[in-house]
Design a protein around this motif. Structure first.
Motif, PDB file in Angstrom:
ATOM      1  N   ARG A 100       0.894  -1.095   0.111  1.00 33.14           N
ATOM      2  CA  ARG A 100      -0.026   0.121  -0.101  1.00 33.14           C
ATOM      3  C   ARG A 100       0.870   1.499   0.099  1.00 33.14           C
ATOM      4  O   ARG A 100       1.654   1.234   0.804  1.00 33.14           O
ATOM      5  N   PHE A 101       0.632   2.117  -0.886  1.00 34.93           N
ATOM      6  CA  PHE A 101       1.179   3.455  -0.858  1.00 34.93           C
ATOM      7  C   PHE A 101       0.292   4.342  -0.382  1.00 34.93           C
ATOM      8  O   PHE A 101      -0.857   4.768  -1.176  1.00 34.93           O
ATOM      9  N   ASP A 102       0.419   4.919   0.822  1.00 36.60           N
ATOM     10  CA  ASP A 102      -0.163   5.816   1.537  1.00 36.60           C
ATOM     11  C   ASP A 102       0.223   7.265   1.143  1.00 36.60           C
ATOM     12  O   ASP A 102       1.287   7.627   1.734  1.00 36.60           O
ATOM     13  N   ASP A 103      -0.205   8.106   0.298  1.00 40.17           N
ATOM     14  CA  ASP A 103       0.252   9.413  -0.368  1.00 40.17           C
ATOM     15  C   ASP A 103      -0.905  10.357   0.363  1.00 40.17           C
ATOM     16  O   ASP A 103      -1.170  11.394  -0.373  1.00 40.17           O
ATOM     17  N   ARG A 104      -1.566  10.097   1.314  1.00 39.91           N
ATOM     18  CA  ARG A 104      -2.477  11.254   1.715  1.00 39.91           C
ATOM     19  C   ARG A 104      -1.773  12.326   2.391  1.00 39.91           C
ATOM     20  O   ARG A 104      -0.885  12.046   3.296  1.00 39.91           O
TER      21      ARG A 104
END
Length: 122
Positions: A100-104
């Motif tokens: 998972r790439f979390d770029d929030r």
């Protein structure tokens, strides 16, 4: 004995993937998004087959999804071949991985500007 610099465990692989990730440029105020990709490595550290997107933030626009899909695929391309140690290559080969790439992004709130009344005495 030479120090082994290969990727020997999942933590090292995750750290290497994080180094390859370059978040896309977004317009000011865009909150970013989460995206999850599933892929499989071969023993030699190359990808087996094609990565598959398994999750994207629901509220994202079609344009944002394309931007993030491209960024994820570029990150994977920058990281392959992953320099696995022999043992790690044998252990991970053919096993599907989900990352998972979390770029929030949280944008700094503007500082409140106060207008102070200045009086002068003559």
């Amino acid at each position: 004995m030479a120090e082994d610099v290969g990727v020997a465990n999942l933590a090292a692989m995750s750290a290497r993937l994080k180094q390859c990730w370059q978040p896309p440029a977004l317009p000011r105020g865009n909150p970013g998004m989460e995206i999850t990709v599933q892929f499989t490595f071969k023993r030699d550290g190359n990808l087996l087959g094609h990565p598959r997107i398994t999750y994207e933030t629901r509220e994202a626009t079609d344009d944002e999804r394309i931007i993030y899909r491209t960024a994820v695929m570029q990150a994977l391309q920058r990281c392959v071949p992953m320099p696995f140690t022999s043992g790690m290559g044998n252990a991970i080969a053919g096993r599907p991985l989900t990352i998972r790439f979390d770029d929030r992004r949280t944008h700094p709130k503007p500082k409140e500007k106060r207008a102070w009344l200045t009086t002068t005495t003559l």
